[in-house]
Design a protein around this motif. Structure first.
Motif, mmCIF file in Angstrom:
data_model
loop_
_atom_site.group_PDB
_atom_site.id
_atom_site.type_symbol
_atom_site.label_atom_id
_atom_site.label_comp_id
_atom_site.label_asym_id
_atom_site.label_seq_id
_atom_site.Cartn_x
_atom_site.Cartn_y
_atom_site.Cartn_z
ATOM 1 N N ALA A 248 0.835 -18.298 11.197
ATOM 2 C CA ALA A 248 1.526 -19.036 10.139
ATOM 3 C C ALA A 248 0.593 -19.348 8.978
ATOM 4 O O ALA A 248 -0.610 -19.535 9.150
ATOM 5 C CB ALA A 248 2.108 -20.330 10.697
ATOM 6 N N GLY A 249 1.154 -19.423 7.798
ATOM 7 C CA GLY A 249 0.414 -19.875 6.623
ATOM 8 C C GLY A 249 -0.797 -19.042 6.303
ATOM 9 O O GLY A 249 -0.705 -17.860 5.988
ATOM 10 N N ALA A 250 -1.980 -19.639 6.432
ATOM 11 C CA ALA A 250 -3.224 -18.980 6.047
ATOM 12 C C ALA A 250 -3.681 -17.931 7.062
ATOM 13 O O ALA A 250 -4.687 -17.266 6.840
ATOM 14 C CB ALA A 250 -4.327 -20.027 5.870
ATOM 15 N N ASN A 251 -2.973 -17.807 8.202
ATOM 16 C CA ASN A 251 -3.329 -16.812 9.217
ATOM 17 C C ASN A 251 -4.772 -17.055 9.701
ATOM 18 O O ASN A 251 -5.572 -16.131 9.774
ATOM 19 C CB ASN A 251 -3.165 -15.401 8.667
ATOM 20 N N TYR A 252 -5.037 -18.300 10.042
ATOM 21 C CA TYR A 252 -6.390 -18.770 10.369
ATOM 22 C C TYR A 252 -6.237 -19.875 11.406
ATOM 23 O O TYR A 252 -5.225 -20.580 11.419
ATOM 24 C CB TYR A 252 -7.041 -19.305 9.097
ATOM 25 N N GLN A 253 -7.234 -20.067 12.304
ATOM 26 C CA GLN A 253 -7.042 -21.038 13.380
ATOM 27 C C GLN A 253 -8.284 -21.855 13.732
ATOM 28 O O GLN A 253 -8.311 -22.511 14.781
ATOM 29 C CB GLN A 253 -6.536 -20.319 14.633
ATOM 30 N N ASP A 254 -9.307 -21.839 12.909
ATOM 31 C CA ASP A 254 -10.496 -22.629 13.205
ATOM 32 C C ASP A 254 -10.115 -24.091 13.421
ATOM 33 O O ASP A 254 -9.298 -24.654 12.688
ATOM 34 C CB ASP A 254 -11.488 -22.506 12.044
ATOM 35 N N GLU A 255 -10.720 -24.721 14.427
ATOM 36 C CA GLU A 255 -10.546 -26.130 14.799
ATOM 37 C C GLU A 255 -9.258 -26.423 15.550
ATOM 38 O O GLU A 255 -9.039 -27.556 15.986
ATOM 39 C CB GLU A 255 -10.630 -27.058 13.568
ATOM 40 N N VAL A 269 -1.230 -26.721 17.274
ATOM 41 C CA VAL A 269 -0.795 -27.445 16.077
ATOM 42 C C VAL A 269 -1.630 -26.925 14.917
ATOM 43 O O VAL A 269 -2.859 -27.000 14.933
ATOM 44 C CB VAL A 269 -0.973 -28.966 16.238
ATOM 45 N N ASP A 270 -0.970 -26.382 13.904
ATOM 46 C CA ASP A 270 -1.666 -25.724 12.803
ATOM 47 C C ASP A 270 -2.360 -26.726 11.885
ATOM 48 O O ASP A 270 -1.881 -27.837 11.671
ATOM 49 C CB ASP A 270 -0.685 -24.889 11.974
ATOM 50 N N ILE A 271 -3.482 -26.273 11.348
ATOM 51 C CA ILE A 271 -4.252 -27.061 10.386
ATOM 52 C C ILE A 271 -4.172 -26.451 8.986
ATOM 53 O O ILE A 271 -4.154 -27.165 7.985
ATOM 54 C CB ILE A 271 -5.727 -27.149 10.828
ATOM 55 N N TRP A 272 -4.078 -25.127 8.903
ATOM 56 C CA TRP A 272 -4.361 -24.420 7.654
ATOM 57 C C TRP A 272 -3.134 -23.912 6.903
ATOM 58 O O TRP A 272 -3.275 -23.213 5.899
ATOM 59 C CB TRP A 272 -5.273 -23.229 7.964
ATOM 60 N N THR A 273 -1.926 -24.245 7.344
ATOM 61 C CA THR A 273 -0.727 -23.641 6.780
ATOM 62 C C THR A 273 -0.661 -23.740 5.264
ATOM 63 O O THR A 273 -0.341 -22.777 4.572
ATOM 64 C CB THR A 273 0.529 -24.305 7.381
ATOM 65 N N ASN A 274 -0.948 -24.908 4.727
ATOM 66 C CA ASN A 274 -0.820 -25.133 3.277
ATOM 67 C C ASN A 274 -2.166 -25.213 2.576
ATOM 68 O O ASN A 274 -2.295 -25.827 1.519
ATOM 69 C CB ASN A 274 -0.026 -26.425 3.034
ATOM 70 N N TYR A 275 -3.167 -24.575 3.152
ATOM 71 C CA TYR A 275 -4.528 -24.662 2.613
ATOM 72 C C TYR A 275 -4.588 -24.212 1.158
ATOM 73 O O TYR A 275 -5.213 -24.862 0.315
ATOM 74 C CB TYR A 275 -5.464 -23.812 3.466
ATOM 75 N N PHE A 276 -3.959 -23.093 0.846
ATOM 76 C CA PHE A 276 -4.096 -22.534 -0.497
ATOM 77 C C PHE A 276 -3.245 -23.256 -1.538
ATOM 78 O O PHE A 276 -3.351 -22.980 -2.722
ATOM 79 C CB PHE A 276 -3.807 -21.035 -0.472
ATOM 80 N N SER A 277 -2.409 -24.184 -1.094
ATOM 81 C CA SER A 277 -1.690 -25.040 -2.039
ATOM 82 C C SER A 277 -2.223 -26.462 -1.985
ATOM 83 O O SER A 277 -1.586 -27.384 -2.485
ATOM 84 C CB SER A 277 -0.186 -25.028 -1.722
ATOM 85 N N ASN A 278 -3.421 -26.616 -1.372
ATOM 86 C CA ASN A 278 -4.067 -27.926 -1.258
ATOM 87 C C ASN A 278 -3.155 -28.952 -0.586
ATOM 88 O O ASN A 278 -3.143 -30.126 -0.945
ATOM 89 C CB ASN A 278 -4.504 -28.444 -2.635
ATOM 90 N N GLY A 279 -2.402 -28.486 0.413
ATOM 91 C CA GLY A 279 -1.468 -29.371 1.101
ATOM 92 C C GLY A 279 -1.826 -29.569 2.552
ATOM 93 O O GLY A 279 -2.808 -29.019 3.057
ATOM 94 N N ASP A 280 -1.035 -30.368 3.238
ATOM 95 C CA ASP A 280 -1.285 -30.721 4.628
ATOM 96 C C ASP A 280 -0.231 -30.080 5.529
ATOM 97 O O ASP A 280 0.960 -30.089 5.230
ATOM 98 C CB ASP A 280 -1.268 -32.240 4.795
#
Length: 568
Positions: A248-255, A269-280
């Motif tokens: 999902a989202g950024a296709n990334y899973q660190d942490e 539970v995803d952390i990075w979904t809205n990373y590129f829109s500076n969201g949570d």
């Protein structure tokens, strides 16, 4: 996506976020061992490597590792509710990390950030407080480099061996995100190197996620790959087969952590979904082993990861309870830019696939005892009575650390601080693992492990049940025990990525009727690792050569809860 927007560069982490990252950290007096490195997200760590002044400031504010004799907790909190702490016999090492319960009832622990491992053996009554320490084989040199990881994937496999993969650090306080790995044979007391999975994304494994699936297969996730990379381990060939990763989202899973569900799926539970829109992020995903794919697991009612503006990209543990609900803890560090400093929790109904809000973590942390506590990289463990024991501290791992119980009725009560070191430690120092006797073993980077004894009785419906075991057992021989719910209904201990200490596998306890002496018979080849209620299963167990003869009883234990005894 362009390199400038790739998460692995850490370029998107701005200076303002680093200011937020520092908020809540507290200074500490220097000690011979220096700061305990925080399990940083890759994005944060790579930004700090490019900004040495910010890195130096962060490390200067981290708590210092306790060294030498244990230091009594100053101003120790002792609320009237909750359980009690006892100190384990002092270990012959400065720091203990990453406890793992072997299938013979002993506990192996790493000497933090070194290749050395130790074993704690309980006494003849099954008591770990007065247990004895012994040295295990050290990790191997792999491809010319000594393997000595800190913050890595780990699991006890169904055949009784232990696998560890990756490491954010490797014998130093500089992040390397190693892709080394090794497997330990407790019978031979020997480590064997394990190569990383082949293909793109496996140059770094680092502070990886790992979980043993319900069918007994170990699944590993690479910390730093974008897109995500996951693989399944073959314990016979020590090789790997690629499988799907969260996408999902950024296709990334660190942490992010992995939690086994009663459905046999795995939750993250995803952390990075809205990373590129500076969201949570608020979404969750689940892995289906039969298809090797991930799908939606709904949306949390509030963001659980540290707010984007804070720059830590951390989250808390998520604990499956025996009633099929999972409590996910937030990692809100309460930085200056965050809209709300309170650290939230959310409750997932695994049967219905729905989320609801839980209570916020109390504001009793910080130097004044009035700052919101949070679980950014912090441990939790399911007590036999149904409550969840967890550690929390203020900001990004600031001191002191306090402990709490999250009740079956979804209320949070502060409980007693550990006897030693809590006043000078951050919550990320701690690991919690469930012992066969129902107590919780705690390590904190010191040489003094402690044990927490909860109150009340085990939840009867969570206990394993024996349906078949031989009536006569002989020393040195192996047998099969069959039953239901032999793995319990939870993985027991949780942290997320960085550290895993699951205990959802059967431990066989044999108690001599006349003497009351306890031995644990090494189990192996569990037929399942499922945490599904009433799941049928079996395991082999080897009766020790030194066992006392005579009338005895056999129990199967999972996550500290024992079955009804069967006379043999």
């Amino acid at each position: 996506m362009s390199r400038s927007r790739n998460l692995n560069t850490g370029a998107a982490l701005g200076a303002a976020a680093v200011v937020g990252l520092m908020a809540g950290a507290q200074s500490a007096a220097a000690s011979p061992r220096g700061p305990v490195p925080h399990p940083l997200s890759v994005v944060t760590a790579r930004y700090l490597h490019g900004h040495p002044a910010a890195r130096a400031e962060l490390f200067a504010q981290l708590p210092r590792s306790p060294a030498g004799a244990a230091v009594p907790t100053v101003g120790r909190v002792t609320p009237p509710a909750g359980g009690t702490w006892q100190a384990v016999t002092t270990a012959p090492v400065d720091g203990l990390c990453n406890p793992l319960l072997l299938t013979d009832g002993t506990v192996m622990m790493a000497s933090c950030n070194t290749p050395v491992w130790y074993k704690l053996t309980p006494d003849s009554s099954g008591n770990y407080v007065d247990g004895t320490w012994s040295v295990l084989a050290s990790l191997p040199i792999i491809r010319g480099t000594q393997y000595a990881p800190q913050y890595h994937a780990s699991a006890v496999l169904p055949d009784g061996r232990v696998i560890i993969m990756g490491g954010e650090y490797n014998g130093s306080n500089t992040e390397v995100w190693t892709n080394q790995g090794a497997i330990y044979d407790p019978i031979a007391d020997q480590w064997t190197a394990v190569n990383p999975p082949a293909g793109d994304g496996w140059a770094e494994i680092g502070d990886a996620q790992g979980v043993v699936l319900a069918d007994g297969t170990f699944m590993l996730g690479a910390c730093c790959s974008q897109p995500t990379a996951n693989a399944l381990f073959d314990p016979q060939t020590l090789g790997w087969t690629a499988t799907g990763g969260p996408s999902a989202g950024a296709n990334y899973q660190d942490e992010q952590g992995y939690e086994l569900l009663p459905s046999k799926n795995v939750l993250t539970v995803d952390i990075w979904t809205n990373y590129f829109s500076n969201g949570d992020a608020t979404n969750a995903e689940q892995y289906t082993a039969s298809s090797g794919t991930w799908s939606s697991a709904g949306n949390t009612p509030v963001p659980l990861a540290d707010p984007f503006v804070c720059g830590s990209f951390e989250i808390g543990p998520a604990v499956l309870r025996g009633d099929g609900t999972l409590v996910a803890f937030g990692g809100n560090t309460g930085c200056r830019q965050a809209a709300s400093p309170a650290d939230p929790t959310a409750i997932y109904n695994a049967k219905k696939g729905t989320w609801k809000a839980g209570p916020n973590v109390p504001a009793t942390c910080g130097s004044g005892g009035k700052t919101s506590c949070d679980l950014a990289d912090a441990p939790a463990a399911l007590l036999p009575n149904g409550n969840i024991l967890f550690a929390a501290s203020a900001g990004f791992g600031g001191k002191p650390t306090h402990f709490f119980e999250y009740s079956a009725k979804n209320a949070i009560q502060q409980v007693a601080d550990p006897l030693f070191n809590a006043h000078a430690s951050g919550a990320y120092y701690y690991n919690l693992m469930v012992l066969p006797n129902g107590q919780i073993l705690m390590t904190d980077f010191s040489n003094t492990a402690e044990i927490y004894s909860g109150t009340g009785s085990p939840v009867a419906t969570w206990a394993p049940a024996i349906t078949k075991v031989p009536a006569t057992l002989k020393a040195g021989k192996s047998y099969v025990v069959r039953g239901k719910q032999l793995n319990g209904r939870s993985q027991g201990g949780y942290y997320g990525d960085d550290v895993q200490m699951s205990t959802n596998y059967p431990i066989v306890r044999i108690t001599n009727t006349a003497s009351g002496h306890v031995v644990y018979a090494r189990t192996s080849n569990h037929s399942t690792m499922s945490v599904t209620p009433n799941a049928a299963g079996s395991t082999h167990f080897a009766v020790p050569h030194t066992i006392e003869k005579g009338a005895s009883s056999v129990s199967v234990i999972a996550n500290g809860i024992a079955s009804a005894p069967v006379s043999v």
